[in-house]
Design a protein around this motif. Structure first.
Motif, PDB file in Angstrom:
ATOM      1  N   ASN A 135       3.456  10.506  -6.760  1.00  0.00           N
ATOM      2  CA  ASN A 135       4.436  11.071  -7.682  1.00  0.00           C
ATOM      3  C   ASN A 135       4.088  10.808  -9.138  1.00  0.00           C
ATOM      4  OD1 ASN A 135       6.308  12.044  -5.608  1.00  0.00           O
ATOM      5  ND2 ASN A 135       6.481   9.878  -5.121  1.00  0.00           N
ATOM      6  N   GLY A 136       2.860  10.348  -9.392  1.00  0.00           N
ATOM      7  CA  GLY A 136       2.443   9.971 -10.731  1.00  0.00           C
ATOM      8  C   GLY A 136       1.838  11.112 -11.528  1.00  0.00           C
ATOM      9  N   VAL A 137       1.318  10.746 -12.686  1.00  0.00           N
ATOM     10  CA  VAL A 137       0.850  11.734 -13.657  1.00  0.00           C
ATOM     11  C   VAL A 137      -0.510  12.344 -13.318  1.00  0.00           C
ATOM     12  CG1 VAL A 137       2.162  10.712 -15.552  1.00  0.00           C
ATOM     13  CG2 VAL A 137      -0.165   9.953 -15.149  1.00  0.00           C
ATOM     14  N   THR A 150       0.836  -1.206   0.000  1.00  0.00           N
ATOM     15  CA  THR A 150       0.000   0.000   0.000  1.00  0.00           C
ATOM     16  C   THR A 150       0.864   1.247   0.000  1.00  0.00           C
ATOM     17  OG1 THR A 150      -1.862  -1.096   1.072  1.00  0.00           O
ATOM     18  CG2 THR A 150      -1.745   1.308   1.303  1.00  0.00           C
ATOM     19  N   VAL A 151       1.892   1.276   0.837  1.00  0.00           N
ATOM     20  CA  VAL A 151       2.782   2.442   0.888  1.00  0.00           C
ATOM     21  C   VAL A 151       3.435   2.660  -0.470  1.00  0.00           C
ATOM     22  CG1 VAL A 151       4.836   3.442   1.967  1.00  0.00           C
ATOM     23  CG2 VAL A 151       3.157   2.225   3.371  1.00  0.00           C
ATOM     24  N   SER A 152       3.894   1.589  -1.088  1.00  0.00           N
ATOM     25  CA  SER A 152       4.529   1.693  -2.400  1.00  0.00           C
ATOM     26  C   SER A 152       3.547   2.186  -3.456  1.00  0.00           C
ATOM     27  CB  SER A 152       5.088   0.331  -2.797  1.00  0.00           C
ATOM     28  OG  SER A 152       5.674   0.385  -4.067  1.00  0.00           O
ATOM     29  N   GLY A 183      -3.802  13.342  -8.167  1.00  0.00           N
ATOM     30  CA  GLY A 183      -4.956  13.448  -7.283  1.00  0.00           C
ATOM     31  C   GLY A 183      -4.597  13.602  -5.818  1.00  0.00           C
ATOM     32  N   TYR A 184      -3.677  12.775  -5.337  1.00  0.00           N
ATOM     33  CA  TYR A 184      -3.251  12.907  -3.935  1.00  0.00           C
ATOM     34  C   TYR A 184      -2.629  14.275  -3.694  1.00  0.00           C
ATOM     35  CZ  TYR A 184      -3.688   7.938  -2.572  1.00  0.00           C
ATOM     36  OH  TYR A 184      -4.148   6.692  -2.254  1.00  0.00           O
ATOM     37  N   ARG A 185      -1.744  14.681  -4.571  1.00  0.00           N
ATOM     38  CA  ARG A 185      -1.032  15.943  -4.396  1.00  0.00           C
ATOM     39  C   ARG A 185      -2.022  17.115  -4.345  1.00  0.00           C
ATOM     40  NH1 ARG A 185       3.786  15.832  -3.020  1.00  0.00           N
ATOM     41  NH2 ARG A 185       4.368  14.276  -4.546  1.00  0.00           N
ATOM     42  N   LYS A 186      -2.988  17.126  -5.251  1.00  0.00           N
ATOM     43  CA  LYS A 186      -3.986  18.203  -5.266  1.00  0.00           C
ATOM     44  C   LYS A 186      -4.792  18.225  -3.976  1.00  0.00           C
ATOM     45  CE  LYS A 186      -4.478  18.287 -10.269  1.00  0.00           C
ATOM     46  NZ  LYS A 186      -5.314  17.900 -11.410  1.00  0.00           N
ATOM     47  N   MET A 187      -5.162  17.032  -3.503  1.00  0.00           N
ATOM     48  CA  MET A 187      -5.963  16.978  -2.279  1.00  0.00           C
ATOM     49  C   MET A 187      -5.137  17.408  -1.068  1.00  0.00           C
ATOM     50  SD  MET A 187      -8.810  16.671  -0.876  1.00  0.00           S
ATOM     51  CE  MET A 187      -9.754  16.100  -2.270  1.00  0.00           C
ATOM     52  N   LEU A 188      -3.886  17.002  -1.010  1.00  0.00           N
ATOM     53  CA  LEU A 188      -3.042  17.415   0.112  1.00  0.00           C
ATOM     54  C   LEU A 188      -2.864  18.924   0.145  1.00  0.00           C
ATOM     55  CD1 LEU A 188      -0.356  14.588   0.000  1.00  0.00           C
ATOM     56  CD2 LEU A 188      -2.134  14.894   1.732  1.00  0.00           C
ATOM     57  N   ILE A 189      -2.730  19.532  -1.012  1.00  0.00           N
ATOM     58  CA  ILE A 189      -2.607  20.996  -1.080  1.00  0.00           C
ATOM     59  C   ILE A 189      -3.903  21.651  -0.580  1.00  0.00           C
ATOM     60  CG2 ILE A 189      -2.467  22.960  -2.671  1.00  0.00           C
ATOM     61  CD1 ILE A 189      -0.458  21.200  -4.310  1.00  0.00           C
ATOM     62  N   LYS A 190      -5.046  21.111  -1.007  1.00  0.00           N
ATOM     63  CA  LYS A 190      -6.336  21.675  -0.572  1.00  0.00           C
ATOM     64  C   LYS A 190      -6.501  21.520   0.939  1.00  0.00           C
ATOM     65  CE  LYS A 190      -8.861  20.919  -4.872  1.00  0.00           C
ATOM     66  NZ  LYS A 190      -9.648  22.106  -5.159  1.00  0.00           N
ATOM     67  N   LEU A 191      -6.125  20.360   1.477  1.00  0.00           N
ATOM     68  CA  LEU A 191      -6.234  20.139   2.911  1.00  0.00           C
ATOM     69  C   LEU A 191      -5.316  21.082   3.690  1.00  0.00           C
ATOM     70  CD1 LEU A 191      -6.443  16.252   3.014  1.00  0.00           C
ATOM     71  CD2 LEU A 191      -8.250  17.865   3.661  1.00  0.00           C
ATOM     72  N   GLU A 192      -4.117  21.296   3.164  1.00  0.00           N
ATOM     73  CA  GLU A 192      -3.151  22.190   3.804  1.00  0.00           C
ATOM     74  C   GLU A 192      -3.656  23.623   3.795  1.00  0.00           C
ATOM     75  OE1 GLU A 192       1.153  23.575   2.495  1.00  0.00           O
ATOM     76  OE2 GLU A 192       1.160  21.495   3.191  1.00  0.00           O
ATOM     77  N   ASP A 193      -4.342  23.987   2.702  1.00  0.00           N
ATOM     78  CA  ASP A 193      -4.883  25.347   2.574  1.00  0.00           C
ATOM     79  C   ASP A 193      -6.156  25.541   3.382  1.00  0.00           C
ATOM     80  OD1 ASP A 193      -2.789  25.985   0.916  1.00  0.00           O
ATOM     81  OD2 ASP A 193      -3.951  25.807  -0.945  1.00  0.00           O
ATOM     82  N   GLY A 194      -6.621  24.478   4.021  1.00  0.00           N
ATOM     83  CA  GLY A 194      -7.814  24.588   4.860  1.00  0.00           C
ATOM     84  C   GLY A 194      -9.111  24.460   4.122  1.00  0.00           C
ATOM     85  N   ALA A 195      -9.058  23.931   2.918  1.00  0.00           N
ATOM     86  CA  ALA A 195     -10.297  23.782   2.122  1.00  0.00           C
ATOM     87  C   ALA A 195     -11.194  22.704   2.699  1.00  0.00           C
ATOM     88  CB  ALA A 195      -9.951  23.432   0.668  1.00  0.00           C
TER      89      ALA A 195
END
Length: 99
Positions: A82-84, A73-75, A87-99
């Protein structure tokens, strides 16, 4: 089935559209409760936690220890993080921004 073909299916398009119609946490909770098993919801939550920890630079072994996720799962989450699709990256940014 590859992911691009999957998103061309009408039933998958309907699911994606349905998700965009949810308004607020109560709607999301109700839909998830009807759509998924409790185990599936917890698995999704675990994957998001794994993504967050990997994004913070935690080593795989530490991520496994903190989340209880398998090395597979971690892999898989790392590859997606780090893929194309991003989705994870966008969601993490939104969560960090308090969305």
């Amino acid at each position: 089935m590859d992911i691009e073909k999957m998103y061309q299916r009408q039933d998958v398009r309907q699911l994606v559209h349905a998700l965009t119609l949810l308004e607020g946490e109560a709607d999301v909770e109700a839909f998830l409760a009807d759509l998924c098993t409790p185990r599936e919801i917890c698995d999704f939550a675990q994957r998001l936690q794994v993504a967050r920890l990997l994004d913070e630079g935690e080593p795989y072994v530490e991520v496994q220890t903190q989340t209880g996720a398998s090395s597979t799962t971690v892999s898989r989450v790392s590859k997606a993080l780090n893929g194309v699709h991003g989705g994870y990256r966008k969601m993490l940014i939104k969560l960090e921004d308090g969305a």
